[in-house]
Enzyme design. Sequence first.
Site, short mmCIF file in Angstrom:
data_model
loop_
_atom_site.label_atom_id
_atom_site.label_comp_id
_atom_site.label_asym_id
_atom_site.label_seq_id
_atom_site.Cartn_x
_atom_site.Cartn_y
_atom_site.Cartn_z
N LYS A 42 2.27 0.31 -11.41
CA LYS A 42 2.04 1.63 -11.97
C LYS A 42 1.98 2.70 -10.89
O LYS A 42 2.20 3.88 -11.14
CB LYS A 42 0.70 1.62 -12.73
CG LYS A 42 0.61 0.63 -13.85
CD LYS A 42 -0.84 0.67 -14.42
CE LYS A 42 -1.07 -0.42 -15.40
NZ LYS A 42 -2.50 -0.52 -15.78
N GLY A 43 1.64 2.31 -9.68
CA GLY A 43 1.26 3.24 -8.63
C GLY A 43 2.21 4.39 -8.33
O GLY A 43 1.78 5.48 -7.98
N GLU A 98 8.23 3.52 -4.17
CA GLU A 98 6.92 2.85 -4.18
C GLU A 98 5.85 3.84 -3.73
O GLU A 98 6.14 4.79 -3.00
CB GLU A 98 7.00 1.62 -3.25
CG GLU A 98 5.71 0.89 -2.96
CD GLU A 98 5.04 0.24 -4.17
OE1 GLU A 98 4.92 0.91 -5.21
OE2 GLU A 98 4.59 -0.91 -4.04
N ASP A 99 4.62 3.61 -4.17
CA ASP A 99 3.53 4.51 -3.79
C ASP A 99 3.12 4.33 -2.33
O ASP A 99 3.00 5.29 -1.59
CB ASP A 99 2.32 4.33 -4.73
CG ASP A 99 1.82 2.89 -4.84
OD1 ASP A 99 2.46 1.97 -4.28
OD2 ASP A 99 0.79 2.66 -5.51
N ASP A 102 1.69 -1.33 2.60
CA ASP A 102 0.50 -1.76 3.33
C ASP A 102 0.91 -2.94 4.21
O ASP A 102 1.48 -2.74 5.29
CB ASP A 102 -0.56 -2.11 2.27
CG ASP A 102 -1.91 -2.49 2.86
OD1 ASP A 102 -2.18 -2.12 4.00
OD2 ASP A 102 -2.70 -3.14 2.16
N LYS A 130 0.99 2.83 5.46
CA LYS A 130 -0.18 2.41 6.26
C LYS A 130 0.36 1.54 7.37
O LYS A 130 0.26 0.31 7.34
CB LYS A 130 -1.08 1.54 5.38
CG LYS A 130 -2.30 2.22 4.82
CD LYS A 130 -3.19 1.16 4.19
CE LYS A 130 -3.85 1.65 2.95
NZ LYS A 130 -4.63 0.58 2.29
N PHE A 151 -8.54 2.84 2.35
CA PHE A 151 -8.13 2.61 0.97
C PHE A 151 -8.00 3.94 0.25
O PHE A 151 -8.92 4.75 0.20
CB PHE A 151 -9.08 1.68 0.22
CG PHE A 151 -8.45 1.15 -1.03
CD1 PHE A 151 -7.58 0.07 -0.99
CD2 PHE A 151 -8.68 1.78 -2.25
CE1 PHE A 151 -6.94 -0.38 -2.13
CE2 PHE A 151 -8.05 1.33 -3.41
CZ PHE A 151 -7.19 0.24 -3.35
N ASP A 158 -4.59 3.74 -7.43
CA ASP A 158 -5.83 3.42 -8.16
C ASP A 158 -6.82 2.61 -7.35
O ASP A 158 -6.48 1.96 -6.37
CB ASP A 158 -5.47 2.59 -9.39
CG ASP A 158 -5.06 1.16 -9.00
OD1 ASP A 158 -4.11 1.02 -8.21
OD2 ASP A 158 -5.71 0.19 -9.45
N ARG A 164 -6.08 7.32 -10.81
CA ARG A 164 -4.65 7.64 -10.64
C ARG A 164 -4.37 9.11 -10.95
O ARG A 164 -3.41 9.68 -10.46
CB ARG A 164 -3.80 6.79 -11.60
CG ARG A 164 -3.86 5.29 -11.33
CD ARG A 164 -2.83 4.57 -12.20
NE ARG A 164 -3.06 3.14 -12.26
CZ ARG A 164 -2.63 2.27 -11.36
NH1 ARG A 164 -1.95 2.68 -10.30
NH2 ARG A 164 -2.88 0.98 -11.49
P1 IMP Z 1 1.53 -4.59 0.30
O1 IMP Z 1 2.27 -5.58 -0.52
O2 IMP Z 1 0.43 -5.20 1.11
O3 IMP Z 1 2.43 -3.72 1.16
O4 IMP Z 1 0.75 -3.65 -0.71
C1 IMP Z 1 1.39 -2.71 -1.47
C2 IMP Z 1 0.72 -2.55 -2.82
O5 IMP Z 1 -0.70 -2.63 -2.72
C3 IMP Z 1 1.02 -1.16 -3.34
O6 IMP Z 1 2.02 -1.25 -4.31
C4 IMP Z 1 -0.27 -0.69 -3.94
O7 IMP Z 1 -0.26 -0.93 -5.32
C5 IMP Z 1 -1.35 -1.54 -3.34
N1 IMP Z 1 -2.12 -0.81 -2.31
C6 IMP Z 1 -2.06 -0.99 -0.96
N2 IMP Z 1 -2.88 -0.16 -0.33
C7 IMP Z 1 -3.47 0.59 -1.30
C8 IMP Z 1 -4.43 1.66 -1.25
O8 IMP Z 1 -4.92 2.11 -0.21
N3 IMP Z 1 -4.79 2.18 -2.46
C9 IMP Z 1 -4.29 1.74 -3.65
N4 IMP Z 1 -3.39 0.75 -3.72
C10 IMP Z 1 -2.99 0.17 -2.56
MG MG Z 2 1.77 -0.69 -6.38
#
Ligand code: IMP
Ligand code: MG
Length: 178
Positions: A42-43, A98-99, A102, A130, A151, A158, A164
Amino acid sequence: MERIFGKPLIPQREIEKRVRELGTKITADYDGKELLMICLLKGAYIFFADLVRNIQLPVMVDFMMVSSYGAGTTSSGSVKIIQDLSSPIKGKDILIVEDIVDSGLTLSYLYKTLKAKRPRSLKVCVLLDKVERRKHSIPIDYIGFTIPNKFIIGYGLDYQDKYRNLPYIAVLDISEVE
Ligand code: IMP
Ligand code: MG
């Protein structure tokens, strides 16, 4: 909402400005191409809605929902497709939106999965990066903002499916929610 939630990190005006810039860049890069933009739910939904309105091309849109996080603030380590695309992407110019990136797990998994469907091109656009948390390397073509390892909530992002709707980007203040 009357009160300010979280510690504001990127104000609404700055987000609007950056999204306009990204739209202009994408418009120039995809001129004459068959652009299909994929929103990761949803992000990314709010970023996506603003971004497409800043692109002066007849873009097509589709939606996917994947999950890597549970209800907490750390990744569960695996990616699941909860809702898949509605039509084939073979031969199309695909831009994943993508939002936030990470660890990179979600996007690296998706990139591989979509690449296997043989689109004409495949690029990635993220609102927030990040960068210090990256474990899985992934090429990112468009980045809104590089942010510290905090975070984040708001503008689509969210904490436990809430916040959101904040019109700005903020750092979660855990004392406000627990
Ligand atoms: P990754 O797979 O570790 O890169 O994480 C990416 C997903 O984790 C994103 O699609 C977000 O939904 C969620 N996410 C990562 N960091 C945050 C944050 O700081 N706030 C909210 N959602 C996050
Ligand atoms: Mg996401």
